[in-house]
Each structure stands twice: as C-alpha cells, then as structure tokens.
Design a protein around this motif. Structure first.
Motif, PDB file in Angstrom:
ATOM      1  N   GLY A  59       0.633  -2.347  -4.940  1.00  0.00           N
ATOM      2  CA  GLY A  59      -0.292  -3.466  -4.853  1.00  0.00           C
ATOM      3  C   GLY A  59       0.463  -4.785  -4.947  1.00  0.00           C
ATOM      4  O   GLY A  59       1.598  -4.909  -4.460  1.00  0.00           O
ATOM      5  N   SER A 101       6.910   1.238   1.989  1.00  0.00           N
ATOM      6  CA  SER A 101       5.580   1.251   1.366  1.00  0.00           C
ATOM      7  C   SER A 101       5.757   1.506  -0.121  1.00  0.00           C
ATOM      8  O   SER A 101       6.251   2.547  -0.528  1.00  0.00           O
ATOM      9  N   GLY A 149       3.305   1.178  -2.665  1.00  0.00           N
ATOM     10  CA  GLY A 149       2.189   1.687  -3.458  1.00  0.00           C
ATOM     11  C   GLY A 149       1.926   0.906  -4.722  1.00  0.00           C
ATOM     12  O   GLY A 149       1.202   1.364  -5.606  1.00  0.00           O
ATOM     13  N   ASP A 152      -6.515   0.212 -10.061  1.00  0.00           N
ATOM     14  CA  ASP A 152      -6.672  -1.232 -10.162  1.00  0.00           C
ATOM     15  C   ASP A 152      -7.663  -1.665 -11.230  1.00  0.00           C
ATOM     16  O   ASP A 152      -7.739  -2.842 -11.559  1.00  0.00           O
ATOM     17  N   GLY A 179       0.785  -1.229   0.000  1.00  0.00           N
ATOM     18  CA  GLY A 179       0.000   0.000   0.000  1.00  0.00           C
ATOM     19  C   GLY A 179       0.816   1.278   0.000  1.00  0.00           C
ATOM     20  O   GLY A 179       2.051   1.258  -0.144  1.00  0.00           O
ATOM     21  N   ASP A 180       0.086   2.378   0.185  1.00  0.00           N
ATOM     22  CA  ASP A 180       0.676   3.704   0.046  1.00  0.00           C
ATOM     23  C   ASP A 180       1.310   4.237   1.320  1.00  0.00           C
ATOM     24  O   ASP A 180       2.012   5.238   1.285  1.00  0.00           O
ATOM     25  N   ASP A 181       1.025   3.615   2.455  1.00  0.00           N
ATOM     26  CA  ASP A 181       1.679   4.129   3.654  1.00  0.00           C
ATOM     27  C   ASP A 181       2.131   2.981   4.548  1.00  0.00           C
ATOM     28  O   ASP A 181       1.751   1.834   4.366  1.00  0.00           O
TER      29      ASP A 181
END
Lengths: 163, 163, 163, 163
Positions: free
Chosen positions: A84, A80, A82, C66, A65-67
């Motif tokens: 996926g 992180s 980002g 996505d 994820g983003d964080d």
C-alpha cells in the motif's frame, strides 16, 4: 561507475502541462544514463516512464498493490510490493534525488520522506513548503524539465561524493 | 507480451555447487527473456544475477538495507527497501514463480511466503517440506538448473493463464 | 523491569486441540505478565488472545489489512499495517521469543523469520524443520501449553541477558 | 463499542509548549477512553504517551527500528517494526484520526499519508498546507489541546459512522 537513481514523483492524474514535463524529465534522465524510479502507476509516473524508456532508458515502477498488472506498460521493471502507501518510502529510499512534478497528498508524503532522509528534492510546480513564513525553502524550485534534471543530477553528484 | 518474473532465492553464502546452479539458472532465465528477481546480496543471489546479466538479461535486486551499495555489481536494477527482512515478502510478491537453491532460514521464509501466496516453488537441493510424513510435497523438486528453469517457466505460464 | 513480548503464531483455521493449546498459552502468558503478540486474526491467534485477555493480560494483534475491523474482539490493542504478508516480519520482530502452534505456510514463514533473526522458537505440534536429516532441530519442541510457556519465558530471559 | 484510535504525531525533539500540548492531549485521550498511537520515540511522542498512561490510558508506540529498547518508557505497548521510515504509514493506518503537534519532515509525511488515506487531521501549531494560495486547508486547526482532542473525537465519530 554506478548509476544515479532519480525518483520522479507526482500524481496519478495530472494536467497536460505536468504530463509534458514528466515525459521530458524521463527523456532527459534516459539521455543522462540515470535510472528513473517511480510509483509505477498513471499520470506523472506513466508519462515519466514513457519518456524514459522511449529514449532507451531504464524506468522502474514500485507499485503499492499485490500484482504487477496495474503498472504502466512503459516501465522496464515492475515491482509489486503489496505494501500500500508504505511503498512510498521505498520509492524515495531507492533514489539518490527526487524530482517532484505537481502532485497531491501522496506526492507530498514522498517529498517529506525524502527530506527526512536528507535526500535532495527538486520541484516543478509542486507543493510550497515552509514550516514558518521565514523558513528556508527545502526544495530546489526548477523552472523547466531541463532545469530540474540538471539540478537533480548535480545534487546527486554532490550528495554521493559525501557518502 | 508481458514478461515472466522469476525469483531466484538462496543463501548469501553458498557452496560451489549452489553457485554454479544459480549462475546457470540466471543464464537460462536471460535466454528465455524472463526477468530475474532476487534479494540482491551475495551467494546465490550474486551468482544468479551474474549469470543473468552476462547473458544479456535483466536482474533486479531487492535489498533489505537503506542504500544500494551492498548490492551485487551484476544487478541491472537495485532497489533499497530499508525494510530489513520484511523485504523478503516483496521479492516473492513481485515474482510469478520462485526457484529456491539450497538456502538457510531466510530462504525458507521466502519459500513459505510464496506458498502462502499460492505461487509455485521449484527447488534445487533446498529445504524438505512436509507438515506431516504423509503430506504432499508443495515444492517441485528439480534435478538440474535446466530442469528448474523449464519447470518454473511452465508453472508461470499455467498460473498466469488462470489469473 | 520491561516486559517480555511473546509471539504466538499459528493458522487462522485451527483444530480443537490447537485452539485449546493456544487459549491455555494465552492464559499462562497473562499470568506471567508477558505481552502476547499475534497476527490478530482467527484460529490460533483468536484463541490465544482470548485466553490472554480473559486472564487480565495484554494481547496485541498486528493485522495484514488496511483497517482494524477483522481483528479478534479479544485483542487489547489492534494494529492495522496495510502491509499484507509482510506484516509477519513485524509480529516476529516485536517479540523476544516465538511460540508456534500447529500452523500452515504463514506460520512457517514466521518460524523461519524468527530463526533468521536469532530469536528462540518453541513449537507445539508445528512444522518439523531440518535442512538435512542430520541437522539439529532449531525449534524447542514443547509437550504441552505449560511446557511451551515455561520454555519461552526461560529462553527470553537468556536471550535478553545477552543483548 | 470498539475504541477510537488517535495518532498523535510530532517531532522527536519538541519545544516546551509542544511537549505541554502533547502531554495534555495524551491525558485527554485517556480520559475519553481512546487508544493513543504514536511513533514511540522522544519529544511529542514521549510526552503524549506519558500524559496518556499517567491518566490510566493505553499508549501504543510503533518504532522504526529492530528492537523495542528506544521506545518511550511511558508506552503501554511497544511495536518494533524494523521498517525505518516506512513505519510512518502504519502509525497513520492504525489510527482513525490524527493529531499533529508542531513537527518536522517526518510529521509532514504522516500528515500527508493520513490525508491520502482520507483520515481527518487535526493540527496544533503544525505545518501550513495549501497546494495553491486558494486551496482549502485540509487540516482542522485547533486552538488548544482540549480543542484538538474534542475535534479529533468528533471527526472519528463522523468518519466511522460512514464506514
């Protein structure tokens, strides 16, 4: 002199036995001075990171994820990405050898990517893998956490000697 | 309790002054208990990692290539992404705040990605940045390594408080 | 015989003049038989795709998310990368040359990545770019959509001849 | 109104039977108006793209490397990601449904990623897949190219209806 990086992969929700194996694998990797790499989330990843950092080792989590906040609190370093599921390729790419414990489809994708990249894969109660009934098993099947770590470190030494 | 992650970005070939600034930034981040993230290669990345780990800190290098060997020997942890320049997005994504020192086009891409992700950017002799002559400068211009680190840590605290 | 791929980059929210330029650039690329590549979303991306496909050309959108649903309806082909901002590197990587129209920080990151990859960048009312006041401008500044497309195609021919 | 995207995955070196299946799958997808997505290289990818574009369809290749030149000449659109094996996630992410034909470890990684993303997978002589002897097979086993395409289109309709 440079350290061995070992990816420990497995599902985000794991059985008690898998969690115990992962924690023991993490502890033994710390004892051996290897760097543990994982996907940074729960289940096998969390248990392996906990075993590793409690024993004074370094555990790196590479998150989808983003964080960084969903990362296990037992990680030494949290990345992180980002990206996926594409982050699975980075977990494997960073490692010299992979230990798979149990696992669902995400774990299977990492096993396959590792084999595609010619990295050794050691399995503990993980996916059977044979393209045809007569295919050789591409995974070293370990019988315990200690056996898995010993084989992973041996395979990493052999692989890196030929680099 | 969780650490602040600070990306230090800059060119793989840097001037003596930039190297000195990067090493000092790395040292001060270690003193502050922050985790340093960088692209893992030479120049500013190498100097920042050296300053950080020599002062007992943690320096993480996120490499573009397929293996860890080109990574600076002063990194605590080396990630090989195999993503090429797309790894720049991960360096920035992992950080709470970015310090840019000098830099070429790769650095500019990281500054822009950080601003795109609403992450604070502190600059030391880096790219001027104004879409029009009357635009506000989106970069905090630091006057020294110490000023850059102080501002980065302040900005990270402010940003994370609002998370 | 193989086609030229031209990335058209710009902000997801753009001015009327930028939209008109983007649509005209898309139309002219279609007329020239080039493949248009973009980030697939709104604003400049949407207008360029519309101009291109309405003139019978091929417009490819490379989305950050996505799934394909946020893609402009004027795309011929929509790619969902799931990579977030890291997809900017793919937009640029796929192209032989880049045309930047206006733009915010995301566009700036793509300009910088293109220059980092030694790909020619043609600009229409986009970011000024000079590391120092005496630096040469790395961007070809076009005066109109027609000028931008002519220069982009010329630059692509020159670049690919040296491959 | 929007098209169905079908990934056709398989090895870069394939048997005569696999090549024939892939070409037929490509042709039938073109007939159905679906967009074919693949990894863009040789073997199954090449044959599927050829079958598709010769029948007037659209075949998109998503390459691992930094430039478009290794792409099959039968592709309508070629994307160069520069991401290495991480591009497998994009092939799958872009598709509504996946058809796997034969395949080695790279294909297995794409099957696993598709299942991880809850996308239907149709298999033609591809990897057996069962975590335990009593697990349900997560892959629909097709008996011919025509059966594979019919099932893939049916599954895509069902999946997208629930979006």
């Amino acid at each position: 002199m440079s350290e061995t990086y070992v990816a420990v992969i497995g599902a985000g929700e794991a059985s008690t036995a898998e969690m115990a194996d992962a924690e023991e694998v993490g502890r033994l990797l710390a004892d051996a001075g290897a760097v543990l790499v994982c996907g940074g989330l729960g289940g096998v990843m969390h248990a392996a990171a906990r075993g590793c950092t409690r024993a004074g080792g370094t555990a790196v989590g590479i998150l989808p994820g983003d964080d960084r906040s969903p990362g296990s609190p037992h990680l030494s370093v949290t990345i992180s990405t980002g990206l996926g599921e594409a982050r699975n390729a980075i977990v494997v790419r960073t490692a010299d050898v992979v230990i798979a414990i149990g696992g669902e489809f995400g774990t299977l994708s990492e096993i396959a990517l590792a084999l595609r990249m010619n990295k050794p894969v050691v399995g503990l109660s993980t996916w059977p893998l044979a393209r045809t009934p007569s295919s050789l098993d591409p995974i070293f099947r370990a019988t315990s956490a200690a056996d898995a770590v010993a084989e992973a470190l041996r395979a990493a030494r052999t692989t890196r000697r030929h680099d």
